[in-house]
Write a protein that holds these residues in place. Sequence first.
Motif, short mmCIF file in Angstrom:
data_model
loop_
_atom_site.label_atom_id
_atom_site.label_comp_id
_atom_site.label_asym_id
_atom_site.label_seq_id
_atom_site.Cartn_x
_atom_site.Cartn_y
_atom_site.Cartn_z
N TRP A 1 91.00 40.93 24.25
CA TRP A 1 89.64 40.39 24.37
C TRP A 1 88.81 41.24 25.32
CZ3 TRP A 1 86.79 37.62 21.45
CH2 TRP A 1 87.36 36.67 20.61
N ALA B 1 87.89 44.33 23.48
CA ALA B 1 86.91 44.08 22.42
C ALA B 1 85.52 43.84 22.99
CB ALA B 1 87.34 42.89 21.58
N LEU B 2 85.45 43.16 24.12
CA LEU B 2 84.15 42.84 24.71
C LEU B 2 83.57 43.99 25.52
CD1 LEU B 2 84.84 39.16 25.81
CD2 LEU B 2 83.58 39.97 23.80
N ASN B 3 84.41 44.92 25.94
CA ASN B 3 83.95 46.06 26.70
C ASN B 3 84.68 47.31 26.21
OD1 ASN B 3 82.73 47.66 28.59
ND2 ASN B 3 83.89 46.87 30.34
#
Length: 127
Positions: free
Chosen positions: A84, A87-89
Motif C-alpha cells: 500500500w 502504491a500510494l507513493n
Amino acid sequence: MASSIRKRRSAIAAGAEAQALASKVLTLQADAGLTIAMRMPLLMQGALGSSRGQREAAKAVSEKVSAVMESGFAASQAAAMFWWGLALNPLGNVDLAEEAAKVANSTLEPFSKRTRANAARLTGRRR
C-alpha cells in the motif's frame, strides 16, 4: 548531496532492522532450547499417563497453532502495508531490505513472545 544523505539513512535503518531481527532470532533460539529441555521430562511423564504431562503437551500444540496463525496474519499485514505504501507513493524512497526485515520481524514476534513466556514459566523465573 541530499540523495547521499537519504541513502545513508536508509542503509542505517536497514542495518538497524537487520540487527533487531538477528537479536530476536538468537533470543528465540536460546529460549526455544531452554523450553524444549524443560518440557521433555513433562512430556515423557504425559506419555506414561501423567495428567500434568498431557496438559503440557496439549498446551504446546495449541500454542503452536495459535502462533502460526498469528504469525501468518502479522506477515500478511506487514506485506500489505508495504505494498500500500508503494502504491500510494510510487516515487518514494523505498528500501526493500528494510521492509523485508520488518516483515520478518513481525512474523517472528508471536513465536518469540510465546517462547519467552514458556521459558520463564517452565524455569520458574520472573520476567
